[in-house]
Scaffold this motif. Structure first.
Motif, PDB file in Angstrom:
ATOM      1  N   ASP A  12      12.993   5.208   2.379  1.00 54.76           N
ATOM      2  CA  ASP A  12      12.238   4.362   3.304  1.00 54.76           C
ATOM      3  C   ASP A  12      11.083   3.627   2.629  1.00 54.76           C
ATOM      4  OD1 ASP A  12      10.348   6.420   2.911  1.00 54.76           O
ATOM      5  OD2 ASP A  12      11.167   7.544   4.589  1.00 54.76           O
ATOM      6  N   ASN A  13      11.171   3.440   1.295  1.00 53.24           N
ATOM      7  CA  ASN A  13      10.106   2.707   0.587  1.00 53.24           C
ATOM      8  C   ASN A  13      10.379   1.206   0.565  1.00 53.24           C
ATOM      9  OD1 ASN A  13       9.610   5.492  -0.685  1.00 53.24           O
ATOM     10  ND2 ASN A  13       8.009   4.247  -1.640  1.00 53.24           N
ATOM     11  N   TYR A  14       9.290   0.443   0.476  1.00 50.42           N
ATOM     12  CA  TYR A  14       9.398  -0.981   0.157  1.00 50.42           C
ATOM     13  C   TYR A  14       8.659  -1.255  -1.143  1.00 50.42           C
ATOM     14  CZ  TYR A  14      11.009  -1.931   4.896  1.00 50.42           C
ATOM     15  OH  TYR A  14      11.723  -1.946   6.065  1.00 50.42           O
ATOM     16  N   THR A  54      -1.037   1.133  -5.857  1.00 52.67           N
ATOM     17  CA  THR A  54      -2.054   1.523  -4.866  1.00 52.67           C
ATOM     18  C   THR A  54      -2.505   2.971  -5.054  1.00 52.67           C
ATOM     19  OG1 THR A  54      -0.419   2.232  -3.208  1.00 52.67           O
ATOM     20  CG2 THR A  54      -1.143  -0.077  -3.124  1.00 52.67           C
ATOM     21  N   HIS A  55      -1.596   3.813  -5.533  1.00 57.68           N
ATOM     22  CA  HIS A  55      -1.961   5.211  -5.811  1.00 57.68           C
ATOM     23  C   HIS A  55      -0.904   5.852  -6.690  1.00 57.68           C
ATOM     24  CE1 HIS A  55       0.606   5.595  -2.269  1.00 57.68           C
ATOM     25  NE2 HIS A  55       0.660   6.913  -2.401  1.00 57.68           N
ATOM     26  N   HIS A  56      -1.120   7.098  -7.062  1.00 54.68           N
ATOM     27  CA  HIS A  56      -0.358   7.716  -8.152  1.00 54.68           C
ATOM     28  C   HIS A  56       0.932   8.413  -7.733  1.00 54.68           C
ATOM     29  CE1 HIS A  56      -2.231  11.200  -6.377  1.00 54.68           C
ATOM     30  NE2 HIS A  56      -1.484  11.981  -7.117  1.00 54.68           N
ATOM     31  N   SER A  58       4.689   9.497  -6.950  1.00 55.03           N
ATOM     32  CA  SER A  58       5.850   9.085  -7.747  1.00 55.03           C
ATOM     33  C   SER A  58       6.658   7.965  -7.098  1.00 55.03           C
ATOM     34  CB  SER A  58       6.751  10.297  -8.015  1.00 55.03           C
ATOM     35  OG  SER A  58       7.191  10.827  -6.779  1.00 55.03           O
ATOM     36  N   ASP A  59       6.673   7.922  -5.772  1.00 61.38           N
ATOM     37  CA  ASP A  59       7.440   6.862  -5.111  1.00 61.38           C
ATOM     38  C   ASP A  59       6.707   5.519  -5.136  1.00 61.38           C
ATOM     39  OD1 ASP A  59       5.641   8.156  -3.275  1.00 61.38           O
ATOM     40  OD2 ASP A  59       6.609   7.099  -1.621  1.00 61.38           O
ATOM     41  N   HIS A  60       5.592   5.449  -5.886  1.00 60.24           N
ATOM     42  CA  HIS A  60       4.848   4.197  -6.022  1.00 60.24           C
ATOM     43  C   HIS A  60       4.714   3.758  -7.479  1.00 60.24           C
ATOM     44  CE1 HIS A  60       3.460   4.231  -1.751  1.00 60.24           C
ATOM     45  NE2 HIS A  60       3.873   5.462  -1.908  1.00 60.24           N
ATOM     46  N   ILE A  61       4.989   4.677  -8.392  1.00 64.46           N
ATOM     47  CA  ILE A  61       4.784   4.389  -9.819  1.00 64.46           C
ATOM     48  C   ILE A  61       6.036   4.660 -10.665  1.00 64.46           C
ATOM     49  CG2 ILE A  61       2.286   4.823  -9.806  1.00 64.46           C
ATOM     50  CD1 ILE A  61       3.829   7.613 -11.243  1.00 64.46           C
ATOM     51  N   GLY A 131      -0.308  -0.064   0.665  1.00 60.98           N
ATOM     52  CA  GLY A 131       0.231   1.199   0.156  1.00 60.98           C
ATOM     53  C   GLY A 131       0.497   2.192   1.272  1.00 60.98           C
ATOM     54  N   ASP A 132      -0.024   3.403   1.115  1.00 61.97           N
ATOM     55  CA  ASP A 132       0.184   4.458   2.115  1.00 61.97           C
ATOM     56  C   ASP A 132      -1.072   4.736   2.939  1.00 61.97           C
ATOM     57  OD1 ASP A 132       2.738   4.716   1.172  1.00 61.97           O
ATOM     58  OD2 ASP A 132       2.487   6.729   0.332  1.00 61.97           O
ATOM     59  N   THR A 133      -1.979   3.750   3.020  1.00 62.39           N
ATOM     60  CA  THR A 133      -3.184   3.962   3.845  1.00 62.39           C
ATOM     61  C   THR A 133      -2.893   3.668   5.303  1.00 62.39           C
ATOM     62  OG1 THR A 133      -4.739   3.571   2.045  1.00 62.39           O
ATOM     63  CG2 THR A 133      -5.549   3.147   4.274  1.00 62.39           C
ATOM     64  N   THR A 169       3.922   0.396   2.501  1.00 62.86           N
ATOM     65  CA  THR A 169       4.969   0.804   1.562  1.00 62.86           C
ATOM     66  C   THR A 169       6.104   1.626   2.163  1.00 62.86           C
ATOM     67  OG1 THR A 169       3.227   0.773  -0.082  1.00 62.86           O
ATOM     68  CG2 THR A 169       5.280   1.709  -0.783  1.00 62.86           C
ATOM     69  N   HIS A 170       5.997   2.017   3.425  1.00 57.04           N
ATOM     70  CA  HIS A 170       7.089   2.811   3.999  1.00 57.04           C
ATOM     71  C   HIS A 170       7.559   2.274   5.347  1.00 57.04           C
ATOM     72  CE1 HIS A 170       7.104   6.172   1.111  1.00 57.04           C
ATOM     73  NE2 HIS A 170       5.788   5.988   1.047  1.00 57.04           N
ATOM     74  N   GLU A 171       8.841   2.436   5.591  1.00 61.07           N
ATOM     75  CA  GLU A 171       9.433   2.088   6.888  1.00 61.07           C
ATOM     76  C   GLU A 171       9.438   3.357   7.748  1.00 61.07           C
ATOM     77  OE1 GLU A 171      10.756  -1.089   8.169  1.00 61.07           O
ATOM     78  OE2 GLU A 171      10.519   0.249   9.868  1.00 61.07           O
TER      79      GLU A 171
HETATM   80 FE    FE Z   1       4.513   6.780  -0.509  1.00 63.73          FE
END
Ligand code: FE
Ligand code: ZN
Length: 254
Positions: A12-14, A54-56, A58-61, A131-133, A169-171
């Motif tokens: 569910d990531n973008y 946006t942050h560390h 794993s699903d973002h980097i 991001g995930d905020t 970043t998420h659906e």
């Molecule tokens: Fe995430």
């Protein structure tokens, strides 16, 4: 005009690609994976200039190092995440600006989901990569911060112009909306948003971007002042931070 591509990956990531046709510069926000980004770059004939993290998590980097190696881009992330962002080249802090051609993005610190989470705000383009905020009708979980911290971070986003396009970043939208309706079943704008969202998902379409205005009207984490929500969770006239913390807790327990 910036061209933005939303790339659905993993569950569910973008991943977002941002391209400035004038300078031909291209950035990618939170590349969970490298290959789908490389495929789009090739298809479009774009060269990758920056990775913006946006942050560390794993699903973002996850795609950072491979993209840097293969595309030769520069990696920008929070200075405070220096030790845990693979390949970082430039550390940024609250109120710093980064640019993509003539387009400037302000860095806003939004601790809560993680202690060093940042978002990128292109004020003149009315675009936010958060991001995930903040999510559509939701917000990030508290992994490294307190409810008070995340509440303060969300106040910064609430204050942005209502027409700001919000790319998260998420659906998680439908599940968030179902939860929101349990707290505020009488909110007509929330009902309308959910109707729109369900139609999009039924056609396999992303529910991003949303706007700050739509979130003000429907997102329970922006609506701790709603009397209906306060009554439904037994927190009438409680401090906004306490109401917010309770909503977060109720969502975590689902
Ligand atoms: Fe995430
Ligand atoms: Zn995360």
């Amino acid at each position: 005009m910036l061209e933005i591509i939303a790339l659905p990956v993993l569950t569910d990531n973008y991943i977002y690609l941002i391209h400035d046709p004038v300078s031909q510069e291209t950035a990618v926000v939170d590349p969970a994976l490298a290959q789908p980004v490389l495929d789009i770059l090739e298809e479009k004939g774009w060269q990758l200039t920056y990775i913006l993290n946006t942050h560390h998590h794993s699903d973002h980097i996850g795609g950072n190092c491979q993209l840097k190696q293969l595309a030769g881009c520069k990696i920008i992330a929070a200075q405070a995440d220096w030790d845990r962002i693979p390949g970082i080249d430039q550390g940024v802090n609250e109120s710093d600006f980064i640019s993509l051609g003539q387009h400037k993005a302000k860095v806003i610190a939004t601790p809560g989901h993680t202690r060093a989470h940042i978002v990128y705000y292109f004020a003149e383009d009315n675009i936010l990569f958060c991001g995930d905020t903040l999510f559509v009708m939701g917000c990030g979980r508290l992994f490294e911060g307190t409810a008070k911290q995340l509440w303060h971070s969300l106040q910064k986003l609430k204050a942005l112009p209502e027409l700001t396009l919000v790319y998260c970043t998420h659906e998680y939208t439908q599940a968030n909306g179902r939860f929101a309706l349990t707290l505020e079943p009488g909110n007509i704008e929330l009902q309308a948003k959910m109707f729109k969202v369900n139609a999009l998902r039924n056609n396999n379409q992303p529910t991003v971007p949303t706007t700050i205005g739509e979130e003000l009207a429907s997102n329970p984490f922006f609506r701790e002042n709603s009397v209906e929500i306060q009554n439904n969770i037994g927190m009438k006239d409680a401090h906004p931070v306490e109401v917010f913390a309770k909503i977060r807790l109720l969502k975590d327990r689902l």
